[in-house]
Enzyme design. Structure first.
Site, PDB file in Angstrom:
ATOM      1  N   LYS A 194       0.837  -1.211   0.000  1.00 47.92           N
ATOM      2  CA  LYS A 194       0.000   0.000   0.000  1.00 47.92           C
ATOM      3  C   LYS A 194       0.874   1.266   0.000  1.00 47.92           C
ATOM      4  O   LYS A 194       2.072   1.196   0.305  1.00 47.92           O
ATOM      5  CB  LYS A 194      -0.908  -0.036   1.227  1.00 47.92           C
ATOM      6  CG  LYS A 194      -1.842  -1.253   1.220  1.00 47.92           C
ATOM      7  CD  LYS A 194      -2.805  -1.185   2.385  1.00 47.92           C
ATOM      8  CE  LYS A 194      -3.775  -2.348   2.353  1.00 47.92           C
ATOM      9  NZ  LYS A 194      -4.813  -2.227   3.392  1.00 47.92           N
ATOM     10  N   TYR A 247     -12.296  -1.903  -3.350  1.00 43.49           N
ATOM     11  CA  TYR A 247     -12.796  -2.107  -1.990  1.00 43.49           C
ATOM     12  C   TYR A 247     -14.322  -2.003  -1.908  1.00 43.49           C
ATOM     13  O   TYR A 247     -14.856  -1.659  -0.850  1.00 43.49           O
ATOM     14  CB  TYR A 247     -12.136  -1.107  -1.038  1.00 43.49           C
ATOM     15  CG  TYR A 247     -10.723  -1.515  -0.647  1.00 43.49           C
ATOM     16  CD1 TYR A 247     -10.504  -2.656   0.119  1.00 43.49           C
ATOM     17  CD2 TYR A 247      -9.616  -0.778  -1.043  1.00 43.49           C
ATOM     18  CE1 TYR A 247      -9.223  -3.045   0.485  1.00 43.49           C
ATOM     19  CE2 TYR A 247      -8.329  -1.162  -0.680  1.00 43.49           C
ATOM     20  CZ  TYR A 247      -8.140  -2.294   0.087  1.00 43.49           C
ATOM     21  OH  TYR A 247      -6.871  -2.687   0.446  1.00 43.49           O
ATOM     22  N   ASN A 259      -1.911  -0.200   7.054  1.00 41.95           N
ATOM     23  CA  ASN A 259      -1.329  -1.473   7.483  1.00 41.95           C
ATOM     24  C   ASN A 259      -0.382  -2.104   6.464  1.00 41.95           C
ATOM     25  O   ASN A 259      -0.200  -3.305   6.441  1.00 41.95           O
ATOM     26  CB  ASN A 259      -2.458  -2.441   7.879  1.00 41.95           C
ATOM     27  CG  ASN A 259      -3.451  -2.668   6.747  1.00 41.95           C
ATOM     28  OD1 ASN A 259      -3.260  -2.157   5.650  1.00 41.95           O
ATOM     29  ND2 ASN A 259      -4.482  -3.443   7.017  1.00 41.95           N
ATOM     30  N   HIS A 306      -1.786  -5.740   1.650  1.00 43.20           N
ATOM     31  CA  HIS A 306      -3.097  -6.395   1.518  1.00 43.20           C
ATOM     32  C   HIS A 306      -2.906  -7.819   1.027  1.00 43.20           C
ATOM     33  O   HIS A 306      -1.935  -8.114   0.340  1.00 43.20           O
ATOM     34  CB  HIS A 306      -3.938  -5.603   0.505  1.00 43.20           C
ATOM     35  CG  HIS A 306      -5.185  -6.311   0.073  1.00 43.20           C
ATOM     36  ND1 HIS A 306      -6.348  -6.270   0.810  1.00 43.20           N
ATOM     37  CD2 HIS A 306      -5.439  -7.108  -1.000  1.00 43.20           C
ATOM     38  CE1 HIS A 306      -7.278  -6.996   0.192  1.00 43.20           C
ATOM     39  NE2 HIS A 306      -6.743  -7.509  -0.910  1.00 43.20           N
ATOM     40  N   GLU A 317      -9.538 -10.045  -7.531  1.00 48.59           N
ATOM     41  CA  GLU A 317      -8.485  -9.034  -7.334  1.00 48.59           C
ATOM     42  C   GLU A 317      -7.348  -9.199  -8.352  1.00 48.59           C
ATOM     43  O   GLU A 317      -6.756  -8.219  -8.798  1.00 48.59           O
ATOM     44  CB  GLU A 317      -7.968  -9.115  -5.891  1.00 48.59           C
ATOM     45  CG  GLU A 317      -9.052  -8.693  -4.891  1.00 48.59           C
ATOM     46  CD  GLU A 317      -8.646  -8.878  -3.438  1.00 48.59           C
ATOM     47  OE1 GLU A 317      -7.512  -9.319  -3.170  1.00 48.59           O
ATOM     48  OE2 GLU A 317      -9.480  -8.567  -2.560  1.00 48.59           O
TER      49      GLU A 317
END
Ligand code: CMP
Length: 202
Positions: free
Chosen positions: A16, A54, A122, A125, A136
C-alpha cells in the site's frame, strides 16, 4: 526440497502507499517465505479504481478514508503462487489493525511495516478467499495470458528430455487433485516445482 501439496493457489498481494518506501524489504519477505512471484505491477489507483477494489467495504465507517488512502500514492501489486498461498500470505501479513499486529504478531508484515500511529495504514493487503483472489487478480492483471507453446524442429526430442519428466509428475498430481481450474493449477504447480528455481533463503 519442500514437497508440493495439493493446495497450490494464487493470491493477490499489494503493498500500500504508506509502505512503498519499504517495498524492497517486503518483497524480500515474500521470497523468504517461498512464494513464487508470477506477475507484478506498480500503479497508482484512481479514486474510482480504489472504490471498485474495496467495493465490499462500501458503507462501512472506514470506507471513505480507506479509498482516500489507497489512491494517495503508488501501490505495488503481485500475483503470488504457492502452497495454500491465500492463508499463508494472510498469516505473513498478520492481523488487519497495526496495533493488534504489533501485539499479537510482532514479526508480521503489518507489525513491522504498518504505521504505528494509524491502525488502517497497514502496509499491505492479501486476498481473503479464492473468490476474492480471482477478482483481485483480474482487477490488477486483466490481460494476463499463459505463455504460448513450443513448436518447430527438434521440439519433440527436446520436450521428452527437458520437460516431460516434470510434466508427467505435474499431470499425475493434477489427475489426483482434480482442481476446479486445471490450467491455472498446472501453471502454478510448474512455477512452484520448477526444478531450476533457487531455493528460498531461510
Ligand atoms: P485490507 O486487508 O486491505 O482490507 C480492508 C482495509 O480497510 C484494511 O486492510 C485496512 O487498511 C482498512 N481498515 C480500516 N479499518 C478497518 C476495520 N475496522 N476493519 C477492516 N479493515 C479496516
Amino acid at each position: 526440497m519442500k514437497m508440493a501439496t495439493d493446495k497450490i493457489q494464487r493470491t493477490l498481494a499489494m503493498i500500500k502507499p504508506d509502505a512503498m518506501n519499504r517495498a524492497a524489504e517486503i518483497e524480500k519477505v515474500i521470497q523468504q517465505e517461498g512464494f513464487t512471484i508470477v506477475e507484478r505491477r506498480r500503479t497508482r489507483l484512481s479514486r474510482p479504481e480504489a472504490e471498485e477494489f474495496y467495493a465490499e467495504h462500501r458503507g462501512k465507517p472506514f470506507y471513505e478514508s480507506l479509498v482516500q488512502y489507497m489512491s494517495s500514492g503508488e501501490v505495488l501489486a503481485f500475483i503470488l503462487a504457492g502452497d495454500d498461498a491465500i492463508t499463508h500470505w494472510r498469516s505473513v501479513l498478520g492481523p488487519t489493525k497495526v496495533s493488534q499486529a504489533r501485539q499479537q504478531a510482532p514479526d508480521s508484515i503489518r507489525a513491522r511495516f504498518g504505521d504505528p500511529n494509524n491502525d488502517s495504514h497497514n502496509a499491505a493487503h492479501g486476498s481473503d478467499s479464492v473468490t476474492s483472489a480471482q477478482r483481485e487478480i483480474k482487477f490488477f492483471f486483466p490481460d494476463l495470458t499463459l505463455e504460448a507453446g513450443l513448436t518447430g524442429e527438434g521440439a519433440k526430442e527436446y520436450l521428452s528430455h527437458a520437460v516431460s519428466p516434470t510434466l508427467v509428475r505435474a499431470l499425475t498430481e493434477l489427475c489426483k487433485v482434480r482442481p476446479d481450474d486445471p490450467i491455472v493449477w498446472l501453471a502454478d504447480w510448474l512455477l512452484v516445482n520448477n526444478p531450476n528455481k533457487p531455493a528460498p533463503s531461510h
